[in-house]
Design an enzyme around this catalytic site. Structure first.
Site, PDB file in Angstrom:
ATOM      1  N   PHE A  12       2.866 -10.790 -13.133  1.00 20.56           N
ATOM      2  CA  PHE A  12       2.856  -9.353 -12.826  1.00 20.56           C
ATOM      3  C   PHE A  12       4.016  -8.977 -11.875  1.00 20.56           C
ATOM      4  O   PHE A  12       4.975  -8.302 -12.285  1.00 20.56           O
ATOM      5  CB  PHE A  12       1.477  -9.022 -12.223  1.00 20.56           C
ATOM      6  CG  PHE A  12       1.364  -7.712 -11.512  1.00 20.56           C
ATOM      7  CD1 PHE A  12       1.809  -6.523 -12.093  1.00 20.56           C
ATOM      8  CD2 PHE A  12       0.759  -7.647 -10.256  1.00 20.56           C
ATOM      9  CE1 PHE A  12       1.664  -5.302 -11.425  1.00 20.56           C
ATOM     10  CE2 PHE A  12       0.608  -6.442  -9.593  1.00 20.56           C
ATOM     11  CZ  PHE A  12       1.067  -5.271 -10.168  1.00 20.56           C
ATOM     12  N   ILE A  13       3.964  -9.427 -10.647  1.00 25.96           N
ATOM     13  CA  ILE A  13       5.001  -9.028  -9.679  1.00 25.96           C
ATOM     14  C   ILE A  13       6.334  -9.670 -10.058  1.00 25.96           C
ATOM     15  O   ILE A  13       7.396  -9.028 -10.011  1.00 25.96           O
ATOM     16  CB  ILE A  13       4.598  -9.427  -8.242  1.00 25.96           C
ATOM     17  CG1 ILE A  13       3.255  -8.787  -7.861  1.00 25.96           C
ATOM     18  CG2 ILE A  13       5.685  -9.012  -7.240  1.00 25.96           C
ATOM     19  CD1 ILE A  13       2.656  -9.288  -6.555  1.00 25.96           C
ATOM     20  N   THR A 131       0.821 -13.425   0.845  1.00 27.41           N
ATOM     21  CA  THR A 131      -0.180 -12.362   0.785  1.00 27.41           C
ATOM     22  C   THR A 131      -0.746 -12.030   2.163  1.00 27.41           C
ATOM     23  O   THR A 131      -0.776 -12.894   3.043  1.00 27.41           O
ATOM     24  CB  THR A 131      -1.328 -12.830  -0.146  1.00 27.41           C
ATOM     25  OG1 THR A 131      -2.411 -11.917  -0.029  1.00 27.41           O
ATOM     26  CG2 THR A 131      -1.847 -14.206   0.235  1.00 27.41           C
ATOM     27  N   ASP A 132      -1.262 -10.800   2.297  1.00 28.40           N
ATOM     28  CA  ASP A 132      -1.931 -10.432   3.558  1.00 28.40           C
ATOM     29  C   ASP A 132      -3.268 -11.160   3.718  1.00 28.40           C
ATOM     30  O   ASP A 132      -3.834 -11.178   4.811  1.00 28.40           O
ATOM     31  CB  ASP A 132      -2.126  -8.902   3.639  1.00 28.40           C
ATOM     32  CG  ASP A 132      -2.963  -8.315   2.495  1.00 28.40           C
ATOM     33  OD1 ASP A 132      -3.380  -9.061   1.598  1.00 28.40           O
ATOM     34  OD2 ASP A 132      -3.192  -7.085   2.527  1.00 28.40           O
ATOM     35  N   GLU A 133      -3.781 -11.745   2.628  1.00 26.00           N
ATOM     36  CA  GLU A 133      -5.105 -12.382   2.705  1.00 26.00           C
ATOM     37  C   GLU A 133      -5.114 -13.592   3.634  1.00 26.00           C
ATOM     38  O   GLU A 133      -6.176 -14.034   4.058  1.00 26.00           O
ATOM     39  CB  GLU A 133      -5.593 -12.792   1.307  1.00 26.00           C
ATOM     40  CG  GLU A 133      -5.751 -11.597   0.390  1.00 26.00           C
ATOM     41  CD  GLU A 133      -6.667 -11.829  -0.792  1.00 26.00           C
ATOM     42  OE1 GLU A 133      -7.395 -12.824  -0.821  1.00 26.00           O
ATOM     43  OE2 GLU A 133      -6.645 -10.986  -1.709  1.00 26.00           O
ATOM     44  N   TYR A 157      -8.313 -19.191  -2.529  1.00 22.24           N
ATOM     45  CA  TYR A 157      -6.975 -18.643  -2.816  1.00 22.24           C
ATOM     46  C   TYR A 157      -6.195 -18.428  -1.523  1.00 22.24           C
ATOM     47  O   TYR A 157      -5.066 -18.910  -1.380  1.00 22.24           O
ATOM     48  CB  TYR A 157      -7.107 -17.311  -3.575  1.00 22.24           C
ATOM     49  CG  TYR A 157      -5.824 -16.482  -3.562  1.00 22.24           C
ATOM     50  CD1 TYR A 157      -4.689 -16.897  -4.246  1.00 22.24           C
ATOM     51  CD2 TYR A 157      -5.746 -15.285  -2.830  1.00 22.24           C
ATOM     52  CE1 TYR A 157      -3.513 -16.141  -4.216  1.00 22.24           C
ATOM     53  CE2 TYR A 157      -4.584 -14.528  -2.800  1.00 22.24           C
ATOM     54  CZ  TYR A 157      -3.464 -14.971  -3.485  1.00 22.24           C
ATOM     55  OH  TYR A 157      -2.301 -14.230  -3.450  1.00 22.24           O
ATOM     56  N   LYS A 161      -2.735 -20.212  -0.046  1.00 25.56           N
ATOM     57  CA  LYS A 161      -1.502 -19.473   0.291  1.00 25.56           C
ATOM     58  C   LYS A 161      -1.159 -19.689   1.771  1.00 25.56           C
ATOM     59  O   LYS A 161       0.024 -19.812   2.127  1.00 25.56           O
ATOM     60  CB  LYS A 161      -1.668 -17.973   0.010  1.00 25.56           C
ATOM     61  CG  LYS A 161      -1.777 -17.600  -1.455  1.00 25.56           C
ATOM     62  CD  LYS A 161      -0.541 -17.895  -2.292  1.00 25.56           C
ATOM     63  CE  LYS A 161       0.629 -16.997  -2.009  1.00 25.56           C
ATOM     64  NZ  LYS A 161       1.746 -17.210  -2.970  1.00 25.56           N
ATOM     65  N   ASN A 187      -1.065  -5.166  -4.741  1.00 22.07           N
ATOM     66  CA  ASN A 187      -0.115  -4.464  -5.611  1.00 22.07           C
ATOM     67  C   ASN A 187      -0.842  -3.855  -6.795  1.00 22.07           C
ATOM     68  O   ASN A 187      -1.853  -4.396  -7.264  1.00 22.07           O
ATOM     69  CB  ASN A 187       0.896  -5.457  -6.187  1.00 22.07           C
ATOM     70  CG  ASN A 187       1.951  -5.892  -5.200  1.00 22.07           C
ATOM     71  OD1 ASN A 187       3.087  -6.101  -5.573  1.00 22.07           O
ATOM     72  ND2 ASN A 187       1.602  -6.053  -3.934  1.00 22.07           N
ATOM     73  N   LEU A 197      -8.725  -5.594 -10.250  1.00 23.11           N
ATOM     74  CA  LEU A 197      -9.548  -4.374 -10.235  1.00 23.11           C
ATOM     75  C   LEU A 197      -8.978  -3.218 -11.066  1.00 23.11           C
ATOM     76  O   LEU A 197      -9.665  -2.698 -11.964  1.00 23.11           O
ATOM     77  CB  LEU A 197      -9.748  -3.914  -8.778  1.00 23.11           C
ATOM     78  CG  LEU A 197     -10.595  -2.650  -8.652  1.00 23.11           C
ATOM     79  CD1 LEU A 197     -12.069  -2.933  -8.883  1.00 23.11           C
ATOM     80  CD2 LEU A 197     -10.421  -2.010  -7.284  1.00 23.11           C
TER      81      LEU A 197
END
Ligand code: NAD
Ligand code: DAU
Length: 351
Positions: A12-13, A131-133, A157, A161, A187, A197
């Site tokens: 995707f990104i 990622t912010d996660e 996940y 990361k 994103n 989602l």
């Protein structure tokens, strides 16, 4: 002529980053390396086929020998590393795959870059897209993640990361590898796999299928248009400082349920359905295990130091995204039926 390796470019990104670099920098050779897992789809990059500065390499970053060989044969000036297992729900059902790709795969790339750049690290860059996660979860108190926020990952996940981020920093600090990291929020946009989602719900609304809302739908995410993320990656790749971290986000927080209701009303209008029709598809289901309550990114460092700002208001971006999925029914149909996996065989292997 610079040669830049972009990993995960069929996702995707990655596909947006590859497209931006190939079109904006005809003086660069862009090598897109991807294993083509379920999330990789070369149809995402159909428009680049035949461009003289674009090349696709099918390879697995978990294969350390293949990575060392590739970096030995090619002198990459820079690496933009996006290849990853990216879906939180899949990490809950199969964590090990995330360790292989996200942790071991990243370390393999770091080793290959280190070996290849040992005589001349100057002017090279290893850029890890994260990622912010990794920062964990915020409460509803208005605070935001900054570059100084401590790591506190909760899902397999985000743990994978976080681990890969630590390895990137360790290779910078220990071996002097020129490396940097950016951590971005959620994103959305075209070419996103319909397990996430927004595209999942667009597809389900089109097909009158239930919209499974985890828990009470009160979790908050900070949404950024994917093309704004790609622009940030361009700016950071060219002007970011090795050793630094940059947060990327849209200052655009939505509870899941408010976002879903907005999507339902836009879809009713676009599909010519009576207002309120799509909302009836909302179905509250068991919450995701370890579901982080809230993410919110403070991207002021990137805005101040590198002059990046998001270009698109969310409502406009969401409309654009919904229009894209409605106009690209064939793409969506190929992805949901699994036919997209034949694209590589048909277009590439025959050559
Ligand atoms: P994606 O799942 O759409 O794409 C991942 C790509 O990596 C796919 O093309 C896949 O084939 C490839 N890949 C997977 N395993 C591989 C392997 N072992 N070897 C080579 N290629 C492999 O993911 P995405 O949403 O585009 O995310 C890209 C990167 O950005 C990831 O590193 C992710 O952690 C990060 N990120 C994503 C978001 C988001 O909202 N999607 C936000 C912040 C950061
Ligand atoms: O924050 C950045 C991260 O955003 C990236 O690092 C990940 O790669 C990316 O997948 C995304 O993670 P999320 O878990 O936030 O995205 P997802 O689209 O899976 O879920 C968004 C929110 O919606 C989350 O709170 C869970 C909820 N949700 C999701 C799905 C798929 C539902 O309520 N129902 C669903 O069916």
């Amino acid at each position: 002529m610079k040669t830049i390796l972009i990993t995960g470019g069929a996702g995707f990104i990655g596909s947006h980053v590859v497209r931006l670099f190939v079109n904006k920098y005809p003086e660069y050779n862009i090598v897109n390396l991807d294993k083509l897992t379920y999330a990789g789809n070369l149809a995402n990059l159909k428009d680049l086929e035949g461009k003289p500065n674009y090349e696709f390499v099918k390879a697995d970053i978990v294969d350390s020998d293949a990575m060392l060989k590739l970096f030995g044969e090619r002198q990459f000036d820079g690496v933009i590393h996006l290849a990853a297992e990216s879906h939180v729900d899949r990490s809950i059902s199969n964590p090990t795959e995330f360790v292989f790709t996200n942790v071991i795969g990243t370390v393999n790339l770091l080793n290959a870059a280190r070996a290849s750049w040992k005589d001349q690290p100057e002017g090279r860059l290893f850029y890890h897209i994260s990622t912010d996660e990794v920062y964990g979860s915020l409460s509803n108190d208005g605070t935001m993640f900054t570059e100084e926020t401590g790591y506190d990952p909760h899902s397999p996940y985000s743990a994978s990361k976080a681990s890969s981020d630590h390895f990137v920093r360790a290779y910078h600090d220990t071996f002097g590898l020129p490396a940097l990291i950016s951590n971005c929020s959620n994103n959305y946009g075209s070419f996103q796999f319909p397990e996430k989602l927004i595209p999942l719900f667009i597809n389900n609304i089109c097909n009158n299928k239930p919209l499974p809302v985890y828990g009470k739908g009160e979790n908050i995410r900070d949404w950024l248009w994917v093309e704004d993320h790609a622009r940030a990656i361009d700016v950071i790749f060219h002007r970011g400082k090795p050793g630094e971290t940059y947060n990327i986000g849209g200052h655009n927080e939505w509870t899941n349920i408010d976002l879903i209701k907005l999507m339902c009303s836009i879809m009713d209008r676009k599909l010519g359905r009576e207002a309120g029709t799509s909302e009836k598809l909302i179905t509250y289901v068991k919450d995701r295990a370890g579901h982080d309550l809230r993410y919110a990114i403070d991207s002021s460092k990137l805005q101040k130091e590198l002059d990046w700002v998001p270009s698109l208001q969310f409502e406009e971006g969401l409309e654009k995204t919904i229009d894209w999925y409605l106009q690209n029914e064939e793409w969506l149909q190929h992805v949901t039926s699994g036919d997209y996996q034949k694209y590589y065989e048909n277009q590439y292997q025959k050559r």
